[in-house]
Motif scaffolding. Structure first.
Motif, short mmCIF file in Angstrom:
data_model
loop_
_atom_site.label_atom_id
_atom_site.label_comp_id
_atom_site.label_asym_id
_atom_site.label_seq_id
_atom_site.Cartn_x
_atom_site.Cartn_y
_atom_site.Cartn_z
N ILE A 43 0.84 -1.21 0.00
CA ILE A 43 0.00 0.00 0.00
C ILE A 43 0.86 1.25 0.00
O ILE A 43 0.60 2.22 -0.73
N PHE A 44 1.91 1.24 0.81
CA PHE A 44 2.84 2.38 0.85
C PHE A 44 3.47 2.62 -0.52
O PHE A 44 3.50 3.75 -1.02
N LEU A 46 2.44 1.59 -3.58
CA LEU A 46 1.46 1.99 -4.58
C LEU A 46 0.97 3.41 -4.37
O LEU A 46 0.79 4.17 -5.32
N LEU A 47 0.77 3.77 -3.10
CA LEU A 47 0.29 5.12 -2.79
C LEU A 47 1.30 6.18 -3.21
O LEU A 47 0.95 7.16 -3.89
N PHE A 48 2.55 5.98 -2.85
CA PHE A 48 3.58 6.98 -3.17
C PHE A 48 3.87 6.98 -4.67
O PHE A 48 4.17 8.04 -5.25
N ARG A 50 1.70 6.31 -7.07
CA ARG A 50 0.58 7.00 -7.72
C ARG A 50 0.68 8.51 -7.53
O ARG A 50 0.45 9.27 -8.49
N ILE A 51 1.01 8.93 -6.33
CA ILE A 51 1.12 10.37 -6.07
C ILE A 51 2.27 10.98 -6.86
O ILE A 51 2.17 12.10 -7.39
N LEU A 63 -3.36 15.34 -0.36
CA LEU A 63 -2.55 14.13 -0.22
C LEU A 63 -1.14 14.35 -0.74
O LEU A 63 -0.16 13.94 -0.09
N GLN A 64 -1.02 15.01 -1.89
CA GLN A 64 0.31 15.32 -2.42
C GLN A 64 1.07 16.22 -1.47
O GLN A 64 2.27 16.05 -1.26
N VAL A 67 2.36 14.14 1.46
CA VAL A 67 3.49 13.30 1.07
C VAL A 67 4.76 14.14 0.88
O VAL A 67 5.85 13.74 1.30
#
Length: 261
Positions: A43-44, A46-48, A50-51, A63-64, A67
């Motif tokens: 999850i970490f 994929l999340l980073f 994608r961002i 969210l951006q 991060v």
């Protein structure tokens, strides 16, 4: 015994502290800890990822922005503590901080929520906080320990490695056996203290939630669980930060070169 109808508080507590396991003896695997740690790591990533792909140069989204603040914070921490040149340290520190934080964050879920769901699916046990499992924290600590050895050899070479562990704290070859013994104790204590510190704090936090759920009626649990959850947010973040900082410090110490006469 089931979660919905425990026979006693003692059985309830014992049930919640038991991992979902396969295998026997040394080859026993805590499936729940492995599942949640790997899932949260993915999850970490994929999340980073994608961002990073959707990052814009204009006004960033919430969210951006969050991060970017985390990345800047970790990058500044690395620059303040690690004086060498390495492309691995900053990404490693970011991964350690966010991954440990995500694993710790699982402790804020209602204590019976996921275990009840999995119990309906036929799984008798489930622990959702990977960092409350010593196997997970010590595995991460062993990874840091291996990096310490790698960085020591990389920056100091074989000769520097030998000198590092035979000429400290007494800078004379006559004391080499004593120095080696003292340095080995110091070296081995680093991963042990790193892993056990995280495990102890998260295990204690999880146990308090379990005790509240086991000893109080359901309608009154929030009187204690809510304040503890709010305070526990600080512990969750602090433990992730400490694990990251100690990782950076240990690798900085391993990469520091000194001359021995």
């Amino acid at each position: 015994m089931t979660i919905s109808s425990p026979s006693s508080p003692q059985e309830y507590i014992k049930h919640h502290l038991h991992n979902l396991q396969v295998g026997e003896g040394f080859w026993t695997f805590n499936i729940d800890s492995l599942f949640f740690s790997i899932s949260l790591g993915l999850i970490f990533l994929l999340l980073f990822y994608r961002i990073a792909n959707k990052a814009t140069s204009g006004v960033p989204g919430k969210l951006q922005c969050a991060v970017e603040m985390i990345i800047e914070f970790v990058d500044k921490t690395v620059k303040d503590m690690f004086s060498g040149q390495s492309k691995l340290i900053a990404p490693l520190a970011l991964t350690v901080f966010v991954w440990v934080f995500f694993m710790n964050l699982m402790d804020l879920l209602p204590i019976d929520f996921l275990p009840y769901i999995t119990e309906q699916l036929g799984l008798p046990y489930l622990r959702v906080v990977p960092t409350a499992d010593a196997n997970i924290t010590m595995s991460m600590a062993i990874g840091v320990f291996i990096l310490i050895l790698v960085y020591t050899f990389k920056y100091k070479g074989v000769k520097g490695f030998i000198k590092d562990y035979t000429l400290h704290p007494f800078n004379h070859w006559a004391f080499a056996p004593i120095n080696f013994l003292l340095e080995m104790v110091s070296l081995i204590s680093k991963p042990i203290s790193l892993g056990l510190r995280l495990f102890g704090n998260m295990y204690a936090g999880e146990l308090i939630f379990i005790l509240i759920a086991a000893l109080l009626p359901w309608w009154s649990q929030w009187f204690l669980s809510l304040p503890w959850a709010i305070f526990h947010i600080l512990i969750i973040t602090l433990q992730a930060f400490i694990f990251m900082v100690l990782t950076i410090v240990y690798l900085a110490m391993a990469s520091t070169t000194e001359d021995h006469e």
